[in-house]
Design an enzyme around this catalytic site. Structure first.
Site, PDB file in Angstrom:
ATOM      1  N   THR A 180      46.967  37.397  36.760  1.00  0.00           N
ATOM      2  CA  THR A 180      46.159  38.177  35.820  1.00  0.00           C
ATOM      3  C   THR A 180      46.760  38.122  34.410  1.00  0.00           C
ATOM      4  OG1 THR A 180      45.444  39.664  37.565  1.00  0.00           O
ATOM      5  CG2 THR A 180      45.541  40.608  35.363  1.00  0.00           C
ATOM      6  N   ARG A 208      34.376  42.959  45.571  1.00  0.00           N
ATOM      7  CA  ARG A 208      35.568  43.794  45.364  1.00  0.00           C
ATOM      8  C   ARG A 208      35.894  43.887  43.865  1.00  0.00           C
ATOM      9  NH1 ARG A 208      40.825  42.998  42.832  1.00  0.00           N
ATOM     10  NH2 ARG A 208      42.333  44.300  43.887  1.00  0.00           N
ATOM     11  N   GLY A 210      38.836  45.317  41.142  1.00  0.00           N
ATOM     12  CA  GLY A 210      40.229  45.770  41.084  1.00  0.00           C
ATOM     13  C   GLY A 210      40.454  46.802  39.997  1.00  0.00           C
TER      14      GLY A 210
HETATM   15  N1  ASP Z   1      45.509  43.691  39.478  1.00  0.00           N
HETATM   16  C1  ASP Z   1      44.608  42.597  39.783  1.00  0.00           C
HETATM   17  C2  ASP Z   1      43.577  43.067  40.765  1.00  0.00           C
HETATM   18  O1  ASP Z   1      43.929  43.781  41.682  1.00  0.00           O
HETATM   19  C3  ASP Z   1      45.267  41.397  40.322  1.00  0.00           C
HETATM   20  C4  ASP Z   1      46.602  41.011  39.727  1.00  0.00           C
HETATM   21  O2  ASP Z   1      47.042  41.583  38.745  1.00  0.00           O
HETATM   22  O3  ASP Z   1      47.239  40.089  40.253  1.00  0.00           O
HETATM   23  O4  ASP Z   1      42.456  42.658  40.648  1.00  0.00           O
END
Ligand code: ASP
Length: 316
Positions: A180, A208, A210
């Site tokens: 991310t 989904r 996040g």
């Molecule tokens: N926080 C992000 C999510 O859960 C993923 C990540 O930061 O790796 O979508």
């Protein structure tokens, strides 16, 4: 006094929009390229990219760009690079297609915009900016949200399967780790902004969403703090993590690093057993990273510090 402060605040906001922030010398840009599981998987080309994006952002802030613009531009560059789990490089979900999430928050005005489960938006952070700037809403989601955004001028990709770099659903191999992205900035008006953009976690189910597009979970800014998170989004949502860190620092009067470590290392790391990291800055010049595992990739610069990039290892 109240009204004069209000008018001055308004003038500063106007200046910031026009790229005329020069009221103070101090500025900061701190960006992240996600949480990568193993230090040996930190790729030199990602660190080079983070450094060059930080260099450009630093020049923009020095010249008076607003924090909101600096954050937006840095994230667009990371999305377009294909080197991270955001925009072009987004992970595929278990359905074999990409759904992206992003949010942007202007700490000075408190305005925010987010998008979630976007399948065709080319730059999720620009779509989030459209939500913030051009709608009365804070979050637009899914195919209908995407249609609203297209009508507002968001650029869509014609063929998502061709544009988004396919990513294997199997465990990542050394050399293909990417995460991310996020950015926080303090501009020379003294204003803060935060943004985060992601393709979400590997193996996520279609639909989904996040923490990244959820204000207070993966992204938050106010007049004192700006924060962007990466890691297991479910935990960052359940713990309303970035807002909690800002509130803990402000209400308890503790250093930002301490507040961030409490959330990221003790609660999400030790208690929940989930990976996570946060970048955070304050209007007073605190610049912190907190990570509970190996390697959150970062780029960092201030008015005094030339651009630098690296991997912050948890526990240091
Ligand atoms: N926080 C992000 C999510 O859960 C993923 C990540 O930061 O790796 O979508």
């Amino acid at each position: 006094v109240c009204c004069l402060a209000g008018i001055l605040g308004l003038m500063q906001t106007t200046d910031a929009t026009a790229g005329g922030c020069t009221a103070q010398a101090a500025y900061t840009l701190l960006i992240h390229g996600g949480f990568v599981g193993y230090s040996e998987r930190v790729q030199p080309h990602q660190l080079e990219l983070l450094k060059s994006i930080t260099r450009k952002g630093r020049a923009r802030l020095a010249a008076g760009a607003s924090a909101v613009d600096a954050v937006t531009e840095a994230i667009v560059a990371m999305e377009d690079s294909g080197a991270f789990d955001a925009g072009k490089g987004s992970f595929y979900n278990t359905g074999g297609f990409v759904e992206t999430d992003a949010a942007l928050m202007d700490g000075d005005t408190g305005r925010a915009g987010g998008v979630a489960a976007m399948q065709r938006v080319r730059n999720p952070i620009l779509a989030a900016r459209l939500v913030m700037d051009k709608t009365p809403h804070t979050l637009l989601v899914g195919a209908t949200g995407e249609r609203s955004l297209a009508a507002l001028g968001a650029k869509l990709v014609d063929d998502p399967a061709a544009y988004f770099k396919p990513y294997p659903l199997t465990a990542p191999q050394p050399g293909d780790e990417h995460g991310t992205v996020g950015a926080v900035a303090l501009d020379r008006c003294g204003h803060l902004a935060a943004g985060t953009s992601t393709g979400g976690t590997r193996h996520k189910l279609p639909g989904r969403v996040g923490d990244s597009p959820i204000i207070g979970a993966g992204t938050f800014a106010n007049r004192r703090y700006a924060l962007s998170a990466t890691g297991k989004g479910e935990l960052f949502m359940q713990r309303v993590a970035t807002h909690d860190i800002a509130a803990r620092a402000e209400y308890l009067g503790v250093p930002l690093q301490q507040a961030a470590d409490r959330m990221v290392r003790e609660l999400i790391g030790q208690h929940d057993g989930a990976p996570g990291a946060v970048i955070a800055i304050s209007a007073d010049g605190e610049n912190v990273m907190s990570s509970n595992g190996y390697g959150v990739l970062y780029g960092y610069a201030t008015e005094k510090l030339p651009p630098t990039s690296g991997a912050r290892i948890g526990g240091e």
